[in-house]
Design a protein around this motif. Structure first.
Motif, PDB file in Angstrom:
ATOM      1  N   CYS A 144       0.843  -1.201   0.000  1.00 51.56           N
ATOM      2  CA  CYS A 144       0.000   0.000   0.000  1.00 51.56           C
ATOM      3  C   CYS A 144       0.871   1.242   0.000  1.00 51.56           C
ATOM      4  O   CYS A 144       1.920   1.276   0.644  1.00 51.56           O
ATOM      5  CB  CYS A 144      -0.895   0.049   1.242  1.00 51.56           C
ATOM      6  SG  CYS A 144      -2.483  -0.758   1.040  1.00 51.56           S
ATOM      7  N   LEU A 145       0.417   2.257  -0.716  1.00 53.43           N
ATOM      8  CA  LEU A 145       1.002   3.593  -0.613  1.00 53.43           C
ATOM      9  C   LEU A 145       0.081   4.410   0.273  1.00 53.43           C
ATOM     10  O   LEU A 145      -1.095   4.587  -0.047  1.00 53.43           O
ATOM     11  CB  LEU A 145       1.118   4.238  -1.994  1.00 53.43           C
ATOM     12  CG  LEU A 145       2.258   3.745  -2.879  1.00 53.43           C
ATOM     13  CD1 LEU A 145       2.125   4.331  -4.275  1.00 53.43           C
ATOM     14  CD2 LEU A 145       3.614   4.110  -2.281  1.00 53.43           C
ATOM     15  N   THR A 146       0.601   4.897   1.393  1.00 52.47           N
ATOM     16  CA  THR A 146      -0.249   5.609   2.335  1.00 52.47           C
ATOM     17  C   THR A 146       0.588   6.659   3.065  1.00 52.47           C
ATOM     18  O   THR A 146       1.722   6.949   2.689  1.00 52.47           O
ATOM     19  CB  THR A 146      -0.912   4.622   3.321  1.00 52.47           C
ATOM     20  OG1 THR A 146      -1.854   5.309   4.139  1.00 52.47           O
ATOM     21  CG2 THR A 146       0.122   3.925   4.185  1.00 52.47           C
ATOM     22  N   TRP A 157       6.883  -0.607   7.210  1.00 54.80           N
ATOM     23  CA  TRP A 157       6.802   0.467   6.232  1.00 54.80           C
ATOM     24  C   TRP A 157       8.181   1.027   5.944  1.00 54.80           C
ATOM     25  O   TRP A 157       9.106   0.872   6.737  1.00 54.80           O
ATOM     26  CB  TRP A 157       5.886   1.600   6.715  1.00 54.80           C
ATOM     27  CG  TRP A 157       6.282   2.218   8.028  1.00 54.80           C
ATOM     28  CD1 TRP A 157       5.920   1.815   9.278  1.00 54.80           C
ATOM     29  CD2 TRP A 157       7.172   3.325   8.213  1.00 54.80           C
ATOM     30  NE1 TRP A 157       6.504   2.607  10.233  1.00 54.80           N
ATOM     31  CE2 TRP A 157       7.276   3.546   9.616  1.00 54.80           C
ATOM     32  CE3 TRP A 157       7.878   4.171   7.355  1.00 54.80           C
ATOM     33  CZ2 TRP A 157       8.059   4.566  10.147  1.00 54.80           C
ATOM     34  CZ3 TRP A 157       8.667   5.186   7.884  1.00 54.80           C
ATOM     35  CH2 TRP A 157       8.732   5.376   9.274  1.00 54.80           C
ATOM     36  N   GLU A 158       8.298   1.656   4.781  1.00 59.25           N
ATOM     37  CA  GLU A 158       9.502   2.386   4.406  1.00 59.25           C
ATOM     38  C   GLU A 158       9.074   3.720   3.807  1.00 59.25           C
ATOM     39  O   GLU A 158       8.109   3.781   3.035  1.00 59.25           O
ATOM     40  CB  GLU A 158      10.340   1.605   3.394  1.00 59.25           C
ATOM     41  CG  GLU A 158      10.999   0.372   3.970  1.00 59.25           C
ATOM     42  CD  GLU A 158      11.845  -0.366   2.941  1.00 59.25           C
ATOM     43  OE1 GLU A 158      12.025   0.174   1.816  1.00 59.25           O
ATOM     44  OE2 GLU A 158      12.307  -1.486   3.243  1.00 59.25           O
ATOM     45  N   LYS A 159       9.787   4.757   4.159  1.00 62.53           N
ATOM     46  CA  LYS A 159       9.448   6.093   3.671  1.00 62.53           C
ATOM     47  C   LYS A 159       9.770   6.214   2.190  1.00 62.53           C
ATOM     48  O   LYS A 159      10.825   5.784   1.733  1.00 62.53           O
ATOM     49  CB  LYS A 159      10.222   7.140   4.481  1.00 62.53           C
ATOM     50  CG  LYS A 159       9.803   8.574   4.206  1.00 62.53           C
ATOM     51  CD  LYS A 159      10.503   9.513   5.181  1.00 62.53           C
ATOM     52  CE  LYS A 159      10.202  10.959   4.897  1.00 62.53           C
ATOM     53  NZ  LYS A 159      10.874  11.862   5.856  1.00 62.53           N
ATOM     54  N   VAL A 160       8.846   6.815   1.455  1.00 63.56           N
ATOM     55  CA  VAL A 160       8.983   6.978   0.007  1.00 63.56           C
ATOM     56  C   VAL A 160       9.241   8.439  -0.360  1.00 63.56           C
ATOM     57  O   VAL A 160      10.086   8.748  -1.195  1.00 63.56           O
ATOM     58  CB  VAL A 160       7.713   6.479  -0.718  1.00 63.56           C
ATOM     59  CG1 VAL A 160       7.769   6.797  -2.203  1.00 63.56           C
ATOM     60  CG2 VAL A 160       7.518   4.989  -0.493  1.00 63.56           C
ATOM     61  N   VAL A 275       4.994  10.117   2.987  1.00 61.88           N
ATOM     62  CA  VAL A 275       4.418   9.040   2.178  1.00 61.88           C
ATOM     63  C   VAL A 275       5.237   7.779   2.372  1.00 61.88           C
ATOM     64  O   VAL A 275       6.475   7.820   2.303  1.00 61.88           O
ATOM     65  CB  VAL A 275       4.397   9.428   0.689  1.00 61.88           C
ATOM     66  CG1 VAL A 275       3.683   8.354  -0.135  1.00 61.88           C
ATOM     67  CG2 VAL A 275       3.720  10.786   0.492  1.00 61.88           C
ATOM     68  N   VAL A 276       4.572   6.663   2.618  1.00 66.07           N
ATOM     69  CA  VAL A 276       5.282   5.403   2.869  1.00 66.07           C
ATOM     70  C   VAL A 276       4.690   4.284   2.026  1.00 66.07           C
ATOM     71  O   VAL A 276       3.547   4.356   1.580  1.00 66.07           O
ATOM     72  CB  VAL A 276       5.218   5.004   4.360  1.00 66.07           C
ATOM     73  CG1 VAL A 276       5.845   6.083   5.228  1.00 66.07           C
ATOM     74  CG2 VAL A 276       3.781   4.723   4.805  1.00 66.07           C
TER      75      VAL A 276
END
Length: 301
Positions: A144-146, A157-160, A275-276
């Motif tokens: 998921c992009l959230t 999660w990883e930071k985008v 955004v992660v």
């Protein structure tokens, strides 16, 4: 209970009406109604309460759906493992994202993924932040992009990307007075410049609207409501048309031409949107999902 039955019940529970669920399933409403009735006859209990065209789950429906989601989750894990064994030659990955992120980020992601794995494709399912969290929890997505925060008990999660909050002003409006400020993307304005201005608002539950309300409260600003919409895309369209200003995240520039909207940063420091990419903590990512995650990280946002 079979996969087709589960997907029909899941779609109806998610949409809350036979007409909307039928549209998402690409079948007629009478066909869906008959199919649900058949399932209810088989188990001997109603799964849904029907009221004025709307439906909601009964206690039996919630039990059915909870068990069904576990079955779909196991099936999806099995299919993912089979895809890995087949060296990713065919198949799909399911990605959850909000409408704004689907329009703004997913095209570049899908193109890069297609170049790496031409035999595969992405299935993008849009939803609100709450819907994405629930869907990921129930195994409906690979990734998921959230936005942060996320429940770290359930998800990794990883930071985008990091999005600055900026002011979008119709190009037809008079220029605002700017002030020097380091590290800003656009010419900076003081928050006092917003006093009495007309704004295109979002609904009360949305992150950006809460930030705007906090900004107004912190600096004792009175803002006028020009319009209320439900999406960032609709909001920037209103700004382009000259309806009013808006508080928006950076990245939304891709939806408008420079001649339509003037962007300003703020001299004061505002919170940023982080955004992660998120996935379930109790499930190892497949090889191809890991590749997709790396693609998302490599793209310059």
């Amino acid at each position: 209970m079979n996969t087709k039955q589960l997907k029909y019940v899941l779609a109806l529970a998610r949409e809350g009406s036979f007409s909307r669920a039928a549209d998402t399933l690409h079948i007629s409403q009478p066909s869906l109604s008959q199919y649900i009735k058949k399932i209810e006859q088989e188990i001997g209990l109603p799964l849904f309460e029907r009221t004025n065209g709307d439906v909601r789950l009964t206690d039996a429906g919630r039990i059915y759906l909870r068990a069904g989601r576990q079955i779909l989750d196991l099936e999806h894990q099995m299919e993912t493992q089979f895809a890995d064994i087949a060296a990713y030659k065919t198949g799909s990955l399911i990605v959850g994202a909000g409408p704004y992120r689907t329009a703004g980020m997913m095209p570049a992601i899908a193109r890069a993924f297609q170049e790496m794995r031409p035999g595969m494709h992405l299935v993008v399912r849009e939803g609100t932040t709450t819907e994405l969290t629930e869907g990921m929890q129930h195994g409906e997505y690979d990734l998921c992009l959230t936005l942060l925060p996320v429940d770290e008990r359930l998800f990794r999660w990883e930071k985008v990307a990091e999005e600055e909050l900026v002011l979008a002003v119709p190009a037809t409006f008079p220029p605002l007075p700017v002030t020097p400020a380091e590290g800003r993307r656009y010419p900076a304005v003081h928050t006092e410049s917003l006093e009495g201005q007309a704004f295109v608002m979002l609904t009360d539950t949305q992150f950006m609207q809460k930030q705007l309300e906090k900004l107004a409260a912190d600096y004792r600003l009175t803002l006028r409501t020009a319009a209320v919409v439900k999406s960032l895309e609709a909001q920037i369209a209103m700004v382009r048309s000259g309806v009013g200003m808006a508080l928006v995240p950076t990245g939304i520039e891709r939806f408008c031409a420079p001649s339509e909207v003037t962007f300003y940063s703020f001299a004061q420091s505002l919170p940023k949107r982080e955004v992660v990419v998120m996935w379930r903590k109790d499930r190892e990512l497949s090889g191809v999902a890991e590749e997709l995650k790396q693609i998302i990280q490599r793209i310059e946002w």
